[in-house]
Design a protein around this motif. Structure first.
Motif, mmCIF file in Angstrom:
data_model
loop_
_atom_site.group_PDB
_atom_site.id
_atom_site.type_symbol
_atom_site.label_atom_id
_atom_site.label_comp_id
_atom_site.label_asym_id
_atom_site.label_seq_id
_atom_site.Cartn_x
_atom_site.Cartn_y
_atom_site.Cartn_z
ATOM 1 N N ALA A 20 0.828 -1.203 0.000
ATOM 2 C CA ALA A 20 0.000 0.000 0.000
ATOM 3 C C ALA A 20 0.862 1.252 0.000
ATOM 4 O O ALA A 20 0.565 2.239 -0.686
ATOM 5 N N LEU A 21 1.942 1.230 0.780
ATOM 6 C CA LEU A 21 2.857 2.371 0.773
ATOM 7 C C LEU A 21 3.472 2.543 -0.610
ATOM 8 O O LEU A 21 3.577 3.665 -1.126
ATOM 9 N N HIS A 22 3.870 1.437 -1.243
ATOM 10 C CA HIS A 22 4.406 1.514 -2.600
ATOM 11 C C HIS A 22 3.368 2.069 -3.567
ATOM 12 O O HIS A 22 3.699 2.873 -4.452
ATOM 13 N N ASP A 38 5.076 4.926 8.362
ATOM 14 C CA ASP A 38 6.533 5.055 8.338
ATOM 15 C C ASP A 38 7.138 3.657 8.343
ATOM 16 O O ASP A 38 7.018 2.920 9.325
ATOM 17 N N LEU A 39 7.771 3.277 7.239
ATOM 18 C CA LEU A 39 8.337 1.934 7.102
ATOM 19 C C LEU A 39 9.312 1.624 8.219
ATOM 20 O O LEU A 39 9.275 0.541 8.816
ATOM 21 N N THR A 50 8.401 7.256 4.024
ATOM 22 C CA THR A 50 7.244 7.500 4.868
ATOM 23 C C THR A 50 6.158 8.231 4.095
ATOM 24 O O THR A 50 6.451 9.039 3.194
ATOM 25 N N LEU A 51 4.902 7.969 4.446
ATOM 26 C CA LEU A 51 3.787 8.674 3.818
ATOM 27 C C LEU A 51 3.780 10.148 4.171
ATOM 28 O O LEU A 51 3.141 10.954 3.475
ATOM 29 N N LEU A 52 4.483 10.531 5.233
ATOM 30 C CA LEU A 52 4.567 11.945 5.592
ATOM 31 C C LEU A 52 5.150 12.760 4.447
ATOM 32 O O LEU A 52 4.796 13.930 4.268
ATOM 33 N N ARG A 53 6.021 12.141 3.673
ATOM 34 C CA ARG A 53 6.625 12.830 2.533
ATOM 35 C C ARG A 53 5.581 13.180 1.479
ATOM 36 O O ARG A 53 5.755 14.132 0.709
ATOM 37 N N GLU A 101 0.226 8.076 14.211
ATOM 38 C CA GLU A 101 0.117 7.661 12.810
ATOM 39 C C GLU A 101 -1.335 7.405 12.418
ATOM 40 O O GLU A 101 -1.752 7.739 11.295
ATOM 41 N N VAL A 102 -2.122 6.839 13.324
ATOM 42 C CA VAL A 102 -3.552 6.678 13.043
ATOM 43 C C VAL A 102 -4.198 8.047 12.861
ATOM 44 O O VAL A 102 -5.001 8.267 11.944
ATOM 45 N N ALA A 103 -3.839 8.996 13.722
ATOM 46 C CA ALA A 103 -4.378 10.351 13.611
ATOM 47 C C ALA A 103 -3.969 10.991 12.285
ATOM 48 O O ALA A 103 -4.776 11.687 11.652
#
Length: 478
Positions: A231-233, A260-261, A406-409, A435-437
């Motif tokens: 999913a991150l990919h 965040d991996l 990381t999805l934060l990016r 991370e849930v938030a």
């Protein structure tokens, strides 16, 4: 005996949650006759190819959806997030795939990069494989990316293929970049774990698959999904395609992604450090697991081992949260060991074996497995991955490397992309509260979060599957 126990454990955990590849490596390793491939020998950009709940989202002003089962639909029954992760969905609560989709035949295809140097230890995996389940009429196509260490035909990928096939999609399953087949036969760098490099490899592969499928089937558009690391990919591929506009993904579904991996991997590793006064550490948990399974297998006269049998086995266990976390951690470590060993062999980096040495056919791989299984993901990043990326990209720091995974990016993109959807669980053990938030606030009404289900434990749950079908309805994707 230790090798047999390791292989048995990896097989069991693969069926449950790990999809480990080490058993494949130990069973099928071939005869090396030439030196291992160098980094330059693995570059393949121009190689020829032959086919052989609920804060308000600032971006939307809408709250993340709290999943509620439809009238008459039972709640997911497992309230313990660790049990949900390990046990999966009980048989009585699983989504029923229509008979037509169950009967459809998925075709395994392979792509070989001509001139690619592959260590002969991996002679049997020179081609990158994928699975295509195609409609006999024009339809949109959905790519499905497997989770950490998982293959294109893992049980979760097969379920998602048939689920979306039943909804009218062509469905293509691809292995995780962290699976050894991807590292050996596709990876430009001969390693895995750095998301930008992994996404580059996936983008190349999906482009080749697009060309192949379009020559055989009528494709009306493209969507993409993935579970866990996949999913991150998928999120990174979608962001990239929003700029390149090659696939023009109509819908993107992120299923139980890590935010965040590195943080998630450290969580798994930390569970291997936990001990219990009654049960001991990870080794004792594994021993108990195998002994109980052996007794269960013999006393129940089992012929075929499948997910239903495994669920019955898990229901018979007396395990606490510490033991469950240890088993999950061991499953991740086995997958990680496969990745580390394969990367070191492909690059001939001298990390596990002396550089320049060859592994003979009759040489036991158990010593390498033991050495690799002692390497935490943090060790792998600090001692192997970061030095390699710094070699390729002078000036790279650990902070920048981790920030790229990381999805934060992607926060700005994820907030504003109306076609990117998320489904997951609030009790996912690979996510912390912050991370849930983040997921709730970033996706807003485009996120559906179930209160329980662990990490992918409720993937086959009727309510979860029904929500995926609603989110990815073909009539909305055209």
């Amino acid at each position: 005996m230790r090798c047999a126990r390791a292989v048995l454990l990896s097989c069991l955990l693969a069926l449950c949650f790990a999809a480990s590849a080490w058993a494949d490596i130990t069973a099928l390793a071939g005869q090396p006759e030439q030196g291992a491939a160098s980094p330059s020998g693995l570059s393949s950009d121009q190689a020829a190819v032959s086919v052989t709940s609920t804060p308000v989202s600032p971006s939307t002003g809408q709250a993340a959806a709290q999943a509620v089962p439809a009238p008459g639909m039972p709640d997911f029954p497992i309230t313990n997030r660790y049990k949900a992760t390990v046990y999966g969905t009980p048989p009585a609560y699983r989504h029923k795939i229509p008979a037509e989709a169950l009967a459809a035949r998925a075709e395994t295809r392979s792509i070989t990069i001509e001139g690619r140097r592959v260590p002969e230890l991996f002679w049997y995996t020179e081609a990158i494989e994928y699975s295509a389940l195609l409609q006999d009429k024009k339809a949109p196509l959905i790519f499905i990316i497997a989770g950490t260490g998982a293959r294109f035909n893992s049980s979760k990928v097969q379920f998602l293929q048939r689920l979306f096939y039943s909804a009218g999609y062509h469905a293509v399953g691809v292995s995780s970049p962290t699976h050894f087949n991807s590292i050996v036969s596709l990876s430009r760098h001969g390693l895995a774990g750095y998301v930008p490099y992994d996404v580059d490899d996936l983008r190349t592969l999906l482009g080749w698959i697009k060309t192949e499928v379009e020559a055989k089937a009528k494709v009306t558009g493209y969507s993409i999904t993935g579970y866990s690391l996949g999913a991150l990919h998928a999120a990174f591929l979608a962001e990239r395609d929003s700029r390149e506009k090659f696939f023009n993904f109509q819908k993107v579904l992120l299923i139980n992604p890590p935010v965040d991996l590195y943080n998630s991997a450290l969580t798994f590793d930390s569970w291997l450090k936990e001990t219990d006064a009654r049960t001991g550490g990870p080794e004792q948990a594994v021993n108990k697991f195998i002994e109980n399974f052996s007794e269960f297998y013999q006393t129940n006269h089992i012929g075929k081992l499948d997910s239903d049998i495994l669920y019955r086995f898990f229901r018979s266990l007396d395990v606490n949260d510490t033991e469950l976390k240890q088993l999950i951690g061991v499953g991740f470590r086995i997958t990680s060991a496969s990745m580390v060993f394969t990367s070191d062999t492909c690059l001939d980096a001298g990390y596990l074996k002396p550089a320049g040495t060859k592994i003979a056919t009759n040489e036991p791989l158990l010593p390498y497995f033991i050495a690799a299984s002692r390497i935490s993901f943090e060790n792998y990043v600090d001692e192997f991955l970061l030095p390699y990326v710094q070699y390729r990209e002078p000036g790279m720091t650990k902070e920048r490397l981790l920030g790229a995974c990381t999805l934060l990016r992607l926060e700005g993109y994820l907030r504003s992309a109306p076609n990117v959807l998320l489904i997951g669980n609030e009790d996912d053990p690979i996510l912390n509260g912050a991370e849930v938030a983040f997921l709730k606030q970033t996706f807003g009404a485009r996120a559906t979060l179930f209160s329980r289900g662990g990490h992918c434990g409720n993937l086959q749950y009727t309510g979860f599957a029904a929500e995926m079908l609603r989110m990815m309805a073909v009539e909305d994707a055209r």
